[in-house]
Design an enzyme around this catalytic site. Structure first.
Site, PDB file in Angstrom:
ATOM      1  N   GLU A  81      51.992  11.924 -11.915  1.00 19.06           N
ATOM      2  CA  GLU A  81      52.918  12.401 -12.955  1.00 19.06           C
ATOM      3  C   GLU A  81      53.464  13.751 -12.511  1.00 19.06           C
ATOM      4  OE1 GLU A  81      51.834  12.064 -17.104  1.00 19.06           O
ATOM      5  OE2 GLU A  81      53.312  13.591 -17.648  1.00 19.06           O
ATOM      6  N   ASP A 122      54.997  22.906  -6.598  1.00 20.17           N
ATOM      7  CA  ASP A 122      56.186  22.058  -6.528  1.00 20.17           C
ATOM      8  C   ASP A 122      55.805  20.630  -6.117  1.00 20.17           C
ATOM      9  OD1 ASP A 122      58.588  20.844  -6.062  1.00 20.17           O
ATOM     10  OD2 ASP A 122      59.336  22.343  -4.642  1.00 20.17           O
ATOM     11  N   ASP A 159      63.039  18.994 -16.465  1.00 19.85           N
ATOM     12  CA  ASP A 159      63.905  20.096 -16.908  1.00 19.85           C
ATOM     13  C   ASP A 159      65.355  19.623 -16.846  1.00 19.85           C
ATOM     14  OD1 ASP A 159      61.836  21.922 -17.357  1.00 19.85           O
ATOM     15  OD2 ASP A 159      61.753  22.441 -15.237  1.00 19.85           O
ATOM     16  N   LYS A 205      73.758  22.929 -17.450  1.00 17.64           N
ATOM     17  CA  LYS A 205      75.052  23.478 -17.019  1.00 17.64           C
ATOM     18  C   LYS A 205      75.443  22.895 -15.653  1.00 17.64           C
ATOM     19  CE  LYS A 205      74.315  27.716 -19.527  1.00 17.64           C
ATOM     20  NZ  LYS A 205      73.613  28.973 -19.447  1.00 17.64           N
ATOM     21  N   ASP A 227      65.833  13.033 -22.762  1.00 16.66           N
ATOM     22  CA  ASP A 227      66.501  13.090 -24.067  1.00 16.66           C
ATOM     23  C   ASP A 227      67.928  13.606 -23.902  1.00 16.66           C
ATOM     24  OD1 ASP A 227      65.430  15.548 -23.213  1.00 16.66           O
ATOM     25  OD2 ASP A 227      65.693  16.399 -25.206  1.00 16.66           O
TER      26      ASP A 227
END
Ligand code: SAM
Length: 235
Positions: free
Chosen positions: A66, A118, A140, A144, A176
């Protein structure tokens, strides 16, 4: 002035690939877990580069990863449900790692290993066709336009993911953000060995069977956003 510049450089470096690496100060118990418990559960890249299942003490039927487990709600639920599967959680956010460590400790979970950094760095070390499932849940969003190059779904990263996944295995993805769904489907379309096979036009609306709501999803729903769920098959 020099000190301000170096702080700014450090801040920019820290936010180059993911958001914050650290939030509020850890409590003393969390600090202790980071110091003494995390080293026992570390997903060591040298071991993982030969055989990721060697990170676990007993034989595991499958290895699942995950990426960006956040508070660890989904990872904990899966690990408790499937003791024969080895789970590797990758997370860059220190407070999330500390929270997961506490849960592993309290619930005496033995089938989770942690890569505290990372996820891409970790995945690049893994042998080809060594992973049975990959979860990327609410990455994340980087909404923009100028930030989108930071999204974890990119042509290059999908290349890494399709390399480590076994034939027939799945990359499970939830978001989402409408634009991130469209972005991901466009990238999957270009990925030679990953395919989306929706079984109906509403396929993306329903979570898969063993879904566990994450903290981020609960917040998204409270704020009126609609989750989308995708299962991409490694051909
Ligand atoms: C929006 S949060 C979602 C957390 C969790 N999956 C959930 O649904 O509640 C995204 C998480 O991914 C982590 N993350 C982003 N990029 C990462 C990377 N390259 N490696 C490891 N973790 C990453 C962030 O630190 C953050 O905790």
């Amino acid at each position: 002035m020099a000190e301000i510049d170096s702080k700014e450089t450090e801040r920019r470096r820290e936010t180059a690939f993911f958001g914050r690496r650290k939030g509020h100060a850890l409590r003393s118990h969390q600090n202790n877990l980071m110091q003494s418990f995390l080293p026992k559960l570390l997903a060591d890249t040298t071991k993982a580069s030969t055989d990721p299942s060697s990170l676990f003490e007993d034989t595991k039927q499958q290895i699942h990863i995950e990426i960006g487990f956040g508070g660890g709600e989904h990872l904990i639920a899966r690990a408790q449900q499937n003791p024969d599967i080895g789970y590797i959680g990758c997370e860059a956010y220190v407070n999330g790692i500390a929270k997961l460590l506490n849960q592993i400790d309290v619930l005496k979970i033995e089938n989770i290993r942690i890569y505290p950094g990372d996820a891409l760095e970790f995945c690049k070390h893994l042998p080809s066709s060594s992973i049975d499932r990959l979860y990327i849940l609410y990455p994340d969003p980087w909404p923009k336009v100028r930030q989108r190059k930071r999204r974890i779904i990119s042509d290059e990263n999908l290349g890494v993911f399709q390399n480590i996944l076994k034939a027939g295995s799945e990359l499970r993805f939830a978001t989402d953000i409408d634009d991130y769904s469209a972005w991901t489907l466009a990238h999957i379309e270009r990925a030679p060995a990953l395919q989306w096979h929706p079984i109906s036009s509403l396929d993306w609306c329903e979570p898969w069977q063993d879904w566990t709501r994450t903290r981020y999803e609960a917040k998204a729903i409270r704020e009126g956003r609609v989750p989308a769920y995708f299962r991409f098959v490694r051909t």
